[in-house]
Design a protein around this motif. Structure first.
Motif, PDB file in Angstrom:
ATOM      1  N   ALA A 233      -7.827  -0.387  -8.612  1.00  0.00           N
ATOM      2  CA  ALA A 233      -8.106  -1.577  -7.793  1.00  0.00           C
ATOM      3  C   ALA A 233      -6.819  -2.366  -7.527  1.00  0.00           C
ATOM      4  O   ALA A 233      -6.583  -2.840  -6.412  1.00  0.00           O
ATOM      5  CB  ALA A 233      -9.137  -2.458  -8.483  1.00  0.00           C
ATOM      6  N   GLY A 234      -5.980  -2.495  -8.553  1.00  0.00           N
ATOM      7  CA  GLY A 234      -4.729  -3.223  -8.370  1.00  0.00           C
ATOM      8  C   GLY A 234      -3.771  -2.505  -7.442  1.00  0.00           C
ATOM      9  O   GLY A 234      -3.109  -3.133  -6.602  1.00  0.00           O
ATOM     10  N   VAL A 235      -3.677  -1.158  -7.570  1.00  0.00           N
ATOM     11  CA  VAL A 235      -2.809  -0.389  -6.673  1.00  0.00           C
ATOM     12  C   VAL A 235      -3.316  -0.476  -5.234  1.00  0.00           C
ATOM     13  O   VAL A 235      -2.525  -0.626  -4.288  1.00  0.00           O
ATOM     14  CB  VAL A 235      -2.724   1.080  -7.137  1.00  0.00           C
ATOM     15  CG1 VAL A 235      -1.948   1.914  -6.133  1.00  0.00           C
ATOM     16  CG2 VAL A 235      -2.069   1.165  -8.508  1.00  0.00           C
ATOM     17  N   GLN A 236      -4.638  -0.402  -5.049  1.00  0.00           N
ATOM     18  CA  GLN A 236      -5.191  -0.512  -3.704  1.00  0.00           C
ATOM     19  C   GLN A 236      -4.904  -1.874  -3.095  1.00  0.00           C
ATOM     20  O   GLN A 236      -4.589  -1.978  -1.893  1.00  0.00           O
ATOM     21  CB  GLN A 236      -6.702  -0.258  -3.740  1.00  0.00           C
ATOM     22  CG  GLN A 236      -7.357  -0.211  -2.366  1.00  0.00           C
ATOM     23  CD  GLN A 236      -6.862   0.951  -1.544  1.00  0.00           C
ATOM     24  OE1 GLN A 236      -7.059   2.099  -1.920  1.00  0.00           O
ATOM     25  NE2 GLN A 236      -6.233   0.669  -0.415  1.00  0.00           N
ATOM     26  N   ALA A 237      -5.007  -2.913  -3.911  1.00  0.00           N
ATOM     27  CA  ALA A 237      -4.716  -4.265  -3.405  1.00  0.00           C
ATOM     28  C   ALA A 237      -3.256  -4.371  -2.972  1.00  0.00           C
ATOM     29  O   ALA A 237      -2.934  -5.021  -1.966  1.00  0.00           O
ATOM     30  CB  ALA A 237      -5.033  -5.303  -4.479  1.00  0.00           C
ATOM     31  N   GLU A 238      -2.336  -3.721  -3.696  1.00  0.00           N
ATOM     32  CA  GLU A 238      -0.922  -3.758  -3.330  1.00  0.00           C
ATOM     33  C   GLU A 238      -0.685  -3.010  -2.016  1.00  0.00           C
ATOM     34  O   GLU A 238       0.085  -3.449  -1.161  1.00  0.00           O
ATOM     35  CB  GLU A 238      -0.090  -3.150  -4.459  1.00  0.00           C
ATOM     36  CG  GLU A 238       1.415  -3.144  -4.207  1.00  0.00           C
ATOM     37  CD  GLU A 238       2.023  -4.539  -4.159  1.00  0.00           C
ATOM     38  OE1 GLU A 238       3.195  -4.661  -3.790  1.00  0.00           O
ATOM     39  OE2 GLU A 238       1.316  -5.518  -4.501  1.00  0.00           O
ATOM     40  N   ILE A 239      -1.365  -1.865  -1.852  1.00  0.00           N
ATOM     41  CA  ILE A 239      -1.257  -1.122  -0.589  1.00  0.00           C
ATOM     42  C   ILE A 239      -1.743  -1.978   0.577  1.00  0.00           C
ATOM     43  O   ILE A 239      -1.078  -2.081   1.626  1.00  0.00           O
ATOM     44  CB  ILE A 239      -2.064   0.185  -0.664  1.00  0.00           C
ATOM     45  CG1 ILE A 239      -1.474   1.130  -1.717  1.00  0.00           C
ATOM     46  CG2 ILE A 239      -2.097   0.877   0.700  1.00  0.00           C
ATOM     47  CD1 ILE A 239      -2.334   2.355  -1.972  1.00  0.00           C
ATOM     48  N   ASP A 240      -2.903  -2.590   0.404  1.00  0.00           N
ATOM     49  CA  ASP A 240      -3.477  -3.417   1.477  1.00  0.00           C
ATOM     50  C   ASP A 240      -2.570  -4.591   1.814  1.00  0.00           C
ATOM     51  O   ASP A 240      -2.442  -4.983   2.983  1.00  0.00           O
ATOM     52  CB  ASP A 240      -4.869  -3.913   1.069  1.00  0.00           C
ATOM     53  CG  ASP A 240      -5.867  -2.768   0.900  1.00  0.00           C
ATOM     54  OD1 ASP A 240      -5.608  -1.671   1.444  1.00  0.00           O
ATOM     55  OD2 ASP A 240      -6.888  -2.978   0.227  1.00  0.00           O
TER      56      ASP A 240
END
Length: 250
Positions: A147-154
């Motif tokens: 979830a944290g990695v996805q938030a950084e990508i977004d």
């Protein structure tokens, strides 16, 4: 008085050449089918070998032209395996081979060193009499959960969306930099995370076929900047919305 007795002898069936000919046809048809199947298999094998040799020759020539003649490249169908390159040249060699027409995927057998984005030139400033004020900000550690990695990508893509030159499958300089920023962030994430690049393109702009090419261009930037090809997949979708690129943790 003499009595004559006549014995009726049944007529012998007439011989027909078609009778023995029919037997021959029964044997010939399966043999012909078998021979045809064998020939088709041989042709397929020869064509597959020719494709592999062609891709191998072209890949070696491209690597030599890029100044990397020392490594090895081999093909299994349209999938390439590279080895023997120095770790700091592995990602560039992958990018060269993946850029060839006809190559489906490429992987590197060995260690790789991520390619950091080039830093802008700096100018030297004259020393000042007073030191700069101390800073109190701290850099947060990179996220380690999906979830944290996805938030950084977004966050990265919201600030600078990945864009392409009009009417082409080439990334704009800004779009390529955005893809590099994502790659640098993903290189800090857990090594077992995998990612999917999805490109959406409307039917009037080329649909799924064009979208797949655009997604592949983005995947190449990711694999050229720290991610192995086995960790990145890509797909193209045709829809009615605007052209856009999504990168998802899977």
């Amino acid at each position: 008085m003499t009595t004559r007795i006549q014995v009726a002898i049944p007529p012998h069936p007439a011989y027909s050449p078609f009778m023995s000919g029919g037997r021959r046809w029964i044997l010939v048809v399966p043999i012909a089918v078998l021979v045809t199947a064998l020939l088709a298999g041989v042709v397929t094998w020869v064509q597959a070998g020719a494709i592999q040799r062609n891709l191998t020759d072209r890949a070696r020539a491209a690597l030599v032209a890029a100044g990397m003649p020392t490594g090895n490249v081999s093909f299994d169908g349209r999938d390439a395996t590279l080895s023997g390159f120095p770790p700091w040249e592995a990602l560039r060699a992958l990018d060269v081979v993946q850029g060839l027409d006809g190559v489906r995927a490429a992987r590197f057998d060995g260690d790789v060193v991520p390619v950091a984005p080039s830093a802008p030139p700096t100018t030297s400033n004259p020393p000042t009499s007073s030191p700069p004020p101390p800073t109190t900000s701290t850099t947060a550690p990179p996220p380690t959960d999906k979830a944290g990695v996805q938030a950084e990508i977004d966050r990265i893509l919201a600030e600078t969306p990945i864009s392409f030159a009009p009417g082409t499958t080439r990334l704009t300089p800004e779009g390529e930099q955005a893809a590099r920023d994502v790659a640098v962030a993903l290189a800090k994430a857990p090594a077992d995370f995998r990612y999917r690049v999805t490109c959406h393109v409307s039917r009037r702009e080329g649909g799924a076929s064009t979208a797949l090419k655009l997604a592949r261009a983005v995947a190449r930037v990711l694999t050229a900047n720290g991610l192995t090809a086995t960790r990145v997949t890509y797909r193209g979708l045709s829809d009615t919305g605007d052209k856009r690129v999504e990168i998802t943790v899977v």
